[in-house]
Motif scaffolding. Structure first.
Motif, PDB file in Angstrom:
ATOM      1  N   ARG A 369       0.648  -1.336  -0.024  1.00 39.20           N
ATOM      2  CA  ARG A 369       0.014   0.563  -0.132  1.00 39.20           C
ATOM      3  C   ARG A 369       0.975   1.552  -0.004  1.00 39.20           C
ATOM      4  NH1 ARG A 369      -3.650  -2.627  -1.526  1.00 39.20           N
ATOM      5  NH2 ARG A 369      -5.206  -3.396  -0.564  1.00 39.20           N
ATOM      6  N   TRP A 370       0.563   2.022  -0.879  1.00 39.91           N
ATOM      7  CA  TRP A 370       1.147   3.948  -0.843  1.00 39.91           C
ATOM      8  C   TRP A 370       1.655   4.278   0.630  1.00 39.91           C
ATOM      9  CZ3 TRP A 370       5.272   4.172  -3.919  1.00 39.91           C
ATOM     10  CH2 TRP A 370       4.748   3.854  -5.332  1.00 39.91           C
ATOM     11  N   SER A 371       0.641   4.134   1.141  1.00 38.30           N
ATOM     12  CA  SER A 371       0.363   4.636   2.598  1.00 38.30           C
ATOM     13  C   SER A 371       1.464   3.986   2.985  1.00 38.30           C
ATOM     14  CB  SER A 371      -1.155   4.356   3.615  1.00 38.30           C
ATOM     15  OG  SER A 371      -1.323   3.257   3.054  1.00 38.30           O
ATOM     16  N   ARG A 372       1.673   2.820   3.267  1.00 38.21           N
ATOM     17  CA  ARG A 372       3.096   2.329   3.588  1.00 38.21           C
ATOM     18  C   ARG A 372       3.751   2.167   4.070  1.00 38.21           C
ATOM     19  NH1 ARG A 372       2.910  -4.364   4.533  1.00 38.21           N
ATOM     20  NH2 ARG A 372       0.523  -4.156   5.935  1.00 38.21           N
ATOM     21  N   SER A 373       4.419   2.460   2.153  1.00 36.36           N
ATOM     22  CA  SER A 373       5.634   2.520   1.918  1.00 36.36           C
ATOM     23  C   SER A 373       5.492   3.830   2.386  1.00 36.36           C
ATOM     24  CB  SER A 373       5.506   2.715   0.139  1.00 36.36           C
ATOM     25  OG  SER A 373       6.827   3.721  -0.885  1.00 36.36           O
ATOM     26  N   ALA A 374       4.511   5.542   1.870  1.00 41.83           N
ATOM     27  CA  ALA A 374       4.973   6.521   2.264  1.00 41.83           C
ATOM     28  C   ALA A 374       5.783   7.036   3.946  1.00 41.83           C
ATOM     29  CB  ALA A 374       3.495   7.535   2.354  1.00 41.83           C
ATOM     30  N   GLN A 375       4.853   5.571   5.132  1.00 39.13           N
ATOM     31  CA  GLN A 375       5.589   5.843   6.030  1.00 39.13           C
ATOM     32  C   GLN A 375       7.093   6.031   6.293  1.00 39.13           C
ATOM     33  OE1 GLN A 375       3.039   3.360   7.537  1.00 39.13           O
ATOM     34  NE2 GLN A 375       1.143   5.319   8.144  1.00 39.13           N
ATOM     35  N   ARG A 376       7.262   4.508   5.086  1.00 43.67           N
ATOM     36  CA  ARG A 376       8.572   4.257   5.851  1.00 43.67           C
ATOM     37  C   ARG A 376       9.340   5.326   5.136  1.00 43.67           C
ATOM     38  NH1 ARG A 376      13.221   3.806   7.027  1.00 43.67           N
ATOM     39  NH2 ARG A 376      14.679   1.602   6.038  1.00 43.67           N
ATOM     40  N   HIS A 377       9.394   6.179   3.714  1.00 38.80           N
ATOM     41  CA  HIS A 377      10.026   7.367   3.509  1.00 38.80           C
ATOM     42  C   HIS A 377      10.380   8.636   4.188  1.00 38.80           C
ATOM     43  CE1 HIS A 377       9.618   5.409  -0.968  1.00 38.80           C
ATOM     44  NE2 HIS A 377       9.990   5.809  -1.565  1.00 38.80           N
ATOM     45  N   ALA A 378       8.610   8.722   4.793  1.00 41.96           N
ATOM     46  CA  ALA A 378       9.307   9.459   6.285  1.00 41.96           C
ATOM     47  C   ALA A 378      10.381   9.653   7.220  1.00 41.96           C
ATOM     48  CB  ALA A 378       7.803   9.407   6.376  1.00 41.96           C
ATOM     49  N   ALA A 379      10.737   7.939   7.075  1.00 41.72           N
ATOM     50  CA  ALA A 379      11.291   7.937   8.200  1.00 41.72           C
ATOM     51  C   ALA A 379      12.360   8.054   7.777  1.00 41.72           C
ATOM     52  CB  ALA A 379      11.092   6.140   9.134  1.00 41.72           C
ATOM     53  N   ILE A 380      12.680   7.654   6.425  1.00 41.60           N
ATOM     54  CA  ILE A 380      14.244   7.926   5.509  1.00 41.60           C
ATOM     55  C   ILE A 380      14.638   9.572   5.266  1.00 41.60           C
ATOM     56  CG2 ILE A 380      15.244   7.770   3.223  1.00 41.60           C
ATOM     57  CD1 ILE A 380      13.654   4.870   3.132  1.00 41.60           C
ATOM     58  N   TYR A 381      13.351  10.251   5.537  1.00 37.42           N
ATOM     59  CA  TYR A 381      13.583  12.231   5.002  1.00 37.42           C
ATOM     60  C   TYR A 381      14.098  12.073   7.052  1.00 37.42           C
ATOM     61  CZ  TYR A 381      10.914  11.457   0.590  1.00 37.42           C
ATOM     62  OH  TYR A 381       9.633  10.549  -0.034  1.00 37.42           O
ATOM     63  N   ASP A 382      13.775  11.742   8.112  1.00 37.99           N
ATOM     64  CA  ASP A 382      13.831  12.522   8.285  1.00 37.99           C
ATOM     65  C   ASP A 382      15.455  11.914   9.224  1.00 37.99           C
ATOM     66  OD1 ASP A 382      11.785  13.624   9.599  1.00 37.99           O
ATOM     67  OD2 ASP A 382      11.224  11.354  10.650  1.00 37.99           O
ATOM     68  N   GLU A 383      15.922  10.660   8.602  1.00 38.16           N
ATOM     69  CA  GLU A 383      17.235  10.631   9.215  1.00 38.16           C
ATOM     70  C   GLU A 383      17.764  10.872   8.313  1.00 38.16           C
ATOM     71  OE1 GLU A 383      17.016   6.427   7.611  1.00 38.16           O
ATOM     72  OE2 GLU A 383      15.642   5.586   9.122  1.00 38.16           O
ATOM     73  N   VAL A 384      17.484  12.005   7.286  1.00 36.20           N
ATOM     74  CA  VAL A 384      19.263  12.656   5.979  1.00 36.20           C
ATOM     75  C   VAL A 384      18.429  13.603   6.832  1.00 36.20           C
ATOM     76  CG1 VAL A 384      18.736  11.057   4.690  1.00 36.20           C
ATOM     77  CG2 VAL A 384      16.809  12.873   4.700  1.00 36.20           C
TER      78      VAL A 384
END
Length: 394
Positions: A369-384
């Motif tokens: 689901r794109w919602s799950r993908s978006a949550q993972r992306h958001a965590a990566i954005y915070d990391e960078v």
């Protein structure tokens, strides 16, 4: 997440990269994250479908000169536009090599923001300038993402780059069911339904181009036309690409008569479709025929599954990561026209198999689901954002 994510891609054409970009942007937006999509196309037309996500469409470079000329013209235009809108708390997320080069230029010259790049696949460029450009677009970003373990291994082995896998997604409501009348009208419009009865209709998505293995589909269909009393037909969706595949397309279409196939009868080219029409064709065909010889993921597979269309793909490593032969898809040997023909025949003949694949496909699509993908992306954005400047690229 603080600040904005600017998702950048070089084209509004509804191919995998743009579909991924817009779907991810919408999922992030729905989760409350500020986003902006920057792309190139026709500003008067806009994106390939309506969206509530803030976006900017720049004029695409004219289709003149060489591919190299157009690539670097596109990089220059995106660099200028990004430089004008980028703010210190932004993250720039590029979806292709053109966008990645532009984002890295802005980071290095104007605003020191982190650059994230999703590598969907690596193109088979032949000029030294474009090969170098593509390599730089993989090694310059602060964080590199891929959509499959297969491409993670390739980037490690060939580019000495460590990537993070974030799978693609699908919107289960993107292609709702169509009425029986709409389905009948579409099929009749290409001769799949007539007074003589229905012809089994395979749908191919991605146009006539080398990476999609189109000539294998034509050769396989030719075998069925030669040996079956009422053979299936093939409708091909799409065709717009930054690269020029005209020689391949012309050769593949010129070969049709020798294969016993008639363009407009056995093979129908539907071209680039609206969002509504694409969904209607997914709902009106009998099976997806997706014999690609290279894919980053194959978004059309998830789209077909979400539209209850049984899938015939191939045994590419990326497909084997999330598909199981005869459970949620048929996976004949990729690049093998005879194996493809056998699977097309099996799909055609076995109604129970098609029902089983539809059920398996529904289960598989629910995992992504794109919602799950978006949550993972958001965590990566915070990391960078939190990483010390330059540490991500060391």
């Amino acid at each position: 997440m603080k600040g904005r994510v600017v998702l950048v891609t070089h084209s509004t054409s509804p191919r995998g990269g743009m579909v991924h970009t817009l779907a991810l942007a919408e999922a992030l937006h729905a989760l409350g994250h500020p986003v902006h999509v920057l792309t190139q196309g026709d500003p008067a037309v806009g994106l390939f479908r309506p969206t509530a996500v803030p976006h900017t469409v720049l004029p695409a470079p004219a289709k003149t000169g060489t591919l190299t000329d157009r690539v670097f013209e596109s990089i220059d235009a995106l660099t200028a536009a990004l430089g004008a809108i980028t703010e210190p708390d932004d993250v720039l997320h590029a979806q292709d090599c053109i966008a990645a080069r532009a984002a890295a230029r802005v980071r290095d010259a104007d605003v020191p923001v982190p650059v994230v790049r999703t590598v969907h696949h690596v193109d088979d460029f032949t000029t030294r300038a474009l090969i170098t450009c593509q390599r730089e677009a993989i090694i310059e970003p602060d964080r590199v993402l891929v959509v499959s373990e297969h491409w993670k291994r390739i980037l490690h082995d060939h580019y000495a780059t460590e990537a993070t896998v974030v799978p693609n997604g699908v919107d289960p409501d993107r292609f709702p069911p169509v009425t029986a009348a709409r389905r009948a009208a579409l099929r009749a419009s290409i001769g799949a339904s007539s007074d003589e009865g229905d012809r089994f209709l395979f749908l191919a998505v991605g146009g006539v181009e080398p990476r999609k293995g189109t000539h294998h589909a034509f050769e396989a269909l030719g075998e069925l036309v030669r040996t079956m009393r009422r053979p299936p037909m093939l409708a091909v969706v799409g065709g717009h690409s930054f690269q020029d595949y005209a020689p391949y397309r012309e050769a593949a279409l010129d070969a049709l008569p020798g294969l016993g196939l008639a363009l407009g009868k056995d093979v129908v080219l539907l071209g680039t479709l609206s969002e509504a029409d694409l969904g209607a064709w997914y709902r009106s065909a009998d099976a997806l025929c997706f014999p690609s010889v290279k894919e980053g993921w194959g978004l059309a597979v998830l789209e077909a599954m979400a539209a209850d269309l049984p899938v015939l793909a191939g045994d590419l490593p990326v497909f084997r990561e999330y598909l199981l032969d005869h459970h949620d898809a048929l996976l004949p040997r990729s690049g093998d026209s005879a194996a493809l023909a056998a699977s097309m025949r099996e799909m055609y003949a076995d109604t129970a198999l098609r029902r089983r694949l539809v059920e398996g496909g529904r289960t598989t699509a629910r995992r992504f689901r794109w919602s799950r993908s978006a949550q993972r992306h958001a965590a990566i954005y915070d990391e960078v954002r939190e990483a010390p400047r330059g540490a991500l690229r060391q």
